[in-house]
Motif scaffolding. Sequence first.
Motif, PDB file in Angstrom:
ATOM      1  N   ALA A 287     -51.348  28.819  28.292  1.00 22.49           N
ATOM      2  CA  ALA A 287     -51.607  29.670  27.123  1.00 22.49           C
ATOM      3  C   ALA A 287     -51.822  28.796  25.897  1.00 22.49           C
ATOM      4  O   ALA A 287     -51.437  27.622  25.879  1.00 22.49           O
ATOM      5  N   LEU A 288     -52.438  29.396  24.876  1.00 17.25           N
ATOM      6  CA  LEU A 288     -52.541  28.746  23.571  1.00 17.25           C
ATOM      7  C   LEU A 288     -51.534  29.406  22.635  1.00 17.25           C
ATOM      8  O   LEU A 288     -51.413  30.618  22.584  1.00 17.25           O
ATOM      9  N   GLY A 289     -50.826  28.599  21.881  1.00 16.87           N
ATOM     10  CA  GLY A 289     -49.837  29.125  20.954  1.00 16.87           C
ATOM     11  C   GLY A 289     -48.586  28.254  20.965  1.00 16.87           C
ATOM     12  O   GLY A 289     -48.523  27.299  21.744  1.00 16.87           O
ATOM     13  N   GLU A 290     -47.604  28.446  20.084  1.00 18.75           N
ATOM     14  CA  GLU A 290     -47.629  29.689  19.365  1.00 18.75           C
ATOM     15  C   GLU A 290     -48.467  29.566  18.104  1.00 18.75           C
ATOM     16  O   GLU A 290     -48.482  28.527  17.471  1.00 18.75           O
ATOM     17  N   MET A 291     -49.109  30.655  17.755  1.00 14.78           N
ATOM     18  CA  MET A 291     -49.974  30.748  16.571  1.00 14.78           C
ATOM     19  C   MET A 291     -49.673  32.073  15.885  1.00 14.78           C
ATOM     20  O   MET A 291     -49.004  32.940  16.448  1.00 14.78           O
ATOM     21  N   GLY A 292     -50.164  32.231  14.673  1.00  9.92           N
ATOM     22  CA  GLY A 292     -49.947  33.513  14.001  1.00  9.92           C
ATOM     23  C   GLY A 292     -49.786  33.359  12.512  1.00  9.92           C
ATOM     24  O   GLY A 292     -50.450  32.526  11.884  1.00  9.92           O
ATOM     25  N   LEU A 293     -48.873  34.143  11.939  1.00  8.13           N
ATOM     26  CA  LEU A 293     -48.634  34.130  10.496  1.00  8.13           C
ATOM     27  C   LEU A 293     -47.141  34.158  10.227  1.00  8.13           C
ATOM     28  O   LEU A 293     -46.386  34.838  10.920  1.00  8.13           O
ATOM     29  N   ASP A 294     -46.732  33.408   9.216  1.00  3.48           N
ATOM     30  CA  ASP A 294     -45.318  33.372   8.825  1.00  3.48           C
ATOM     31  C   ASP A 294     -45.247  33.419   7.306  1.00  3.48           C
ATOM     32  O   ASP A 294     -45.546  32.446   6.628  1.00  3.48           O
ATOM     33  N   TYR A 295     -44.860  34.592   6.779  1.00  4.12           N
ATOM     34  CA  TYR A 295     -44.804  34.775   5.326  1.00  4.12           C
ATOM     35  C   TYR A 295     -43.398  34.535   4.772  1.00  4.12           C
ATOM     36  O   TYR A 295     -43.135  34.781   3.600  1.00  4.12           O
ATOM     37  N   HIS A 296     -42.500  34.065   5.632  1.00  6.22           N
ATOM     38  CA  HIS A 296     -41.134  33.793   5.174  1.00  6.22           C
ATOM     39  C   HIS A 296     -41.073  32.442   4.463  1.00  6.22           C
ATOM     40  O   HIS A 296     -40.492  32.324   3.403  1.00  6.22           O
ATOM     41  N   TRP A 297     -41.676  31.441   5.093  1.00  8.61           N
ATOM     42  CA  TRP A 297     -41.716  30.100   4.509  1.00  8.61           C
ATOM     43  C   TRP A 297     -43.017  29.916   3.754  1.00  8.61           C
ATOM     44  O   TRP A 297     -44.023  30.513   4.114  1.00  8.61           O
ATOM     45  N   ASP A 298     -43.023  29.086   2.710  1.00  9.63           N
ATOM     46  CA  ASP A 298     -44.243  28.985   1.890  1.00  9.63           C
ATOM     47  C   ASP A 298     -44.895  27.599   1.957  1.00  9.63           C
ATOM     48  O   ASP A 298     -45.630  27.214   1.070  1.00  9.63           O
ATOM     49  N   LYS A 299     -44.657  26.862   3.052  1.00 10.88           N
ATOM     50  CA  LYS A 299     -45.265  25.530   3.173  1.00 10.88           C
ATOM     51  C   LYS A 299     -46.795  25.628   3.227  1.00 10.88           C
ATOM     52  O   LYS A 299     -47.497  24.849   2.607  1.00 10.88           O
ATOM     53  N   SER A 300     -47.309  26.586   4.019  1.00  6.07           N
ATOM     54  CA  SER A 300     -48.752  26.752   4.178  1.00  6.07           C
ATOM     55  C   SER A 300     -49.211  28.043   3.510  1.00  6.07           C
ATOM     56  O   SER A 300     -48.702  29.116   3.837  1.00  6.07           O
ATOM     57  N   PRO A 301     -50.167  27.952   2.563  1.00  8.42           N
ATOM     58  CA  PRO A 301     -50.675  29.161   1.897  1.00  8.42           C
ATOM     59  C   PRO A 301     -51.230  30.174   2.904  1.00  8.42           C
ATOM     60  O   PRO A 301     -51.728  29.787   3.967  1.00  8.42           O
ATOM     61  N   LYS A 302     -51.131  31.453   2.552  1.00  4.83           N
ATOM     62  CA  LYS A 302     -51.536  32.519   3.475  1.00  4.83           C
ATOM     63  C   LYS A 302     -52.986  32.384   3.922  1.00  4.83           C
ATOM     64  O   LYS A 302     -53.300  32.626   5.094  1.00  4.83           O
ATOM     65  N   ASP A 303     -53.894  32.012   3.004  1.00  7.36           N
ATOM     66  CA  ASP A 303     -55.304  31.928   3.395  1.00  7.36           C
ATOM     67  C   ASP A 303     -55.530  30.834   4.438  1.00  7.36           C
ATOM     68  O   ASP A 303     -56.337  30.987   5.362  1.00  7.36           O
ATOM     69  N   ILE A 304     -54.783  29.737   4.326  1.00  9.23           N
ATOM     70  CA  ILE A 304     -54.905  28.645   5.311  1.00  9.23           C
ATOM     71  C   ILE A 304     -54.303  29.086   6.653  1.00  9.23           C
ATOM     72  O   ILE A 304     -54.878  28.826   7.712  1.00  9.23           O
ATOM     73  N   GLN A 305     -53.166  29.760   6.596  1.00  6.98           N
ATOM     74  CA  GLN A 305     -52.575  30.299   7.832  1.00  6.98           C
ATOM     75  C   GLN A 305     -53.569  31.200   8.563  1.00  6.98           C
ATOM     76  O   GLN A 305     -53.744  31.085   9.786  1.00  6.98           O
TER      77      GLN A 305
END
Length: 255
Positions: free
Chosen positions: A89-107
């Motif tokens: 499988a590929l992953g894990e991938m997705g979105l994490d809005y709890h931590w702010d290391k990576s901006p949402k648009d880049i995620q």
Amino acid sequence: MLFDTHVHLNADQFEEDLAEVIQRAQEAGVTHMVVVGFDEKTIKGALAIAEAHENIYAAVGWHPVDAIDMTDQHLAWLEELASHPKVVALGEMGLDYHWDKSPKDIQKEVFRKQIRLAKKVNLPIIIHNREASQDIVDILREEEASQVGGIMHCFSGSVEIAKACLDMNFHISFGGPVTFKNAKKPKEVAVEVPLDRLLIETDCPYLAPHPYRGKRNEPAYVELVAKQIAELKEMTYEELTKQTMENAKKLFNIM
């Protein structure tokens, strides 16, 4: 026979006693596992463990928290690894809005790139979701992720979100939190998920089930997750383990 579909045996927490942890898992009836790599170091670790053990497999991807670090070279590397005989499988991938290391648009961009890659190499995807349910559902729809399907890992969302994911060819996987006394939502969702779309996991070393909550989790404890779900679905432990094993093997294309 148990299939723990999401372990991080490649984590530093297992550096000292990995062999013993695997031994305890086998003694508890855990015959199959998928070790998940989510950045350069953990991907290499996942592959090394999978290559050394017959029924341990690897998933490779880029975690949303570290999305800002992913390069085009990393994406090309993931494509190369997709043909590895132990990568399921590929992953894990997705979105994490709890931590702010990576901006949402880049995620979001990194998430979309990995979904497209999964469709290209025809592998299921493992989804990490933290406080981003609607955006994840929207991106999975827009990118037509139903073509490959996959796993909503350690699911903590609502019945409605679960149904939206089931409609897109995804399995719902439960970990330790389903055993917590105050975990109303995961228990409700576990009751609703069709048997042929149900998976179990530990996400070890994180999220240990009751009565080990707060301690280091390990694959042997997936038995406690299975027992809780069997009870919630009013079926025997044996029926539940047989079904989740079949589901995982079919999804990961393991004979």
